[in-house]
Design an enzyme around this catalytic site. Sequence first.
Site, mmCIF file in Angstrom:
data_model
loop_
_atom_site.group_PDB
_atom_site.id
_atom_site.type_symbol
_atom_site.label_atom_id
_atom_site.label_comp_id
_atom_site.label_asym_id
_atom_site.label_seq_id
_atom_site.Cartn_x
_atom_site.Cartn_y
_atom_site.Cartn_z
ATOM 1 N N ARG A 51 -87.321 -12.895 55.173
ATOM 2 C CA ARG A 51 -87.555 -14.567 55.010
ATOM 3 C C ARG A 51 -86.531 -14.853 53.715
ATOM 4 O O ARG A 51 -85.980 -15.908 53.901
ATOM 5 C CB ARG A 51 -89.078 -14.782 54.272
ATOM 6 N N ASP B 173 -90.701 -19.081 56.273
ATOM 7 C CA ASP B 173 -91.066 -18.887 57.659
ATOM 8 C C ASP B 173 -91.910 -20.363 58.220
ATOM 9 O O ASP B 173 -92.237 -21.305 57.368
ATOM 10 C CB ASP B 173 -91.988 -17.848 57.928
ATOM 11 N N ASP C 26 -95.813 -9.894 57.707
ATOM 12 C CA ASP C 26 -96.465 -11.280 57.418
ATOM 13 C C ASP C 26 -97.213 -11.279 58.540
ATOM 14 O O ASP C 26 -97.255 -10.787 59.805
ATOM 15 C CB ASP C 26 -95.330 -11.962 57.629
ATOM 16 N N TYR D 261 -85.339 -4.808 61.435
ATOM 17 C CA TYR D 261 -86.095 -5.885 62.035
ATOM 18 C C TYR D 261 -85.180 -6.587 63.048
ATOM 19 O O TYR D 261 -83.883 -6.697 62.776
ATOM 20 C CB TYR D 261 -86.426 -6.553 60.973
#
Length: 231
Positions: A178, A86, A44, A72
């Site tokens: 997300r 987000d 992203d 992550y």
Amino acid sequence: MAIYNDISGILLADKPGQITSFKTVHKIKKILNVKKTGHCGTLDPAATGLLIVLVGKATKLQDKFMKQDKVYRSSFLLGTITDSGDLDGKVLELKDASLVTEEGVKKALKKFEGEIFQIPPMFSALKINGKKLCDLARKGIEVERAPRKITIKKIELLSFKDNIADVRVECSSGTYIRTLAEDVGKILGCGATVAKLRREKIGNFNVADAVLPQDLDNKEILEAKLIQTVF
């Protein structure tokens, strides 16, 4: 006729925030003056971390790296729901998360370990009928997305303070952090969105070995960090 450098290899880049993966790769392509580049897994725009950039003949390896597991680190902001999942998105709703406990967050996270199904977010690079979902989302168009099976190999809570849960996730390719944050928020009853996202690993490649953001425009460093391999 343009003359390009005949170099090939794998470059590990630490993508800075607020720039797309495409622009990061394009920048490297121009600096190295090569004809072909590619990358293995879009981050992203707001996200940072490991981006595998393939240069020259190494672009043939894209499918191999795309399928590898990823790690992550992310901060889930509880009590906030956005249209994108987000903080780059529009805030849709704010909820009270004051009663959520650290133990409650741990229990919620554990529910997602193993094989699960995720519905890809509208704000994503995934294409349906040749059109990127994110392009449709920006026009206010929402389309049906089929759930996809993914695997969360491990998810751990690193800290929990002021409604922010810092987590580390080891997962299969195709996992949307997300969406994971939103689903955790639903379990907790307060909603959640991603406040920070950083990719630490892809397969055996680690962001600790990547070219630093401030060095991504340094040709000498890029060439020195280029990993040679068999194509």
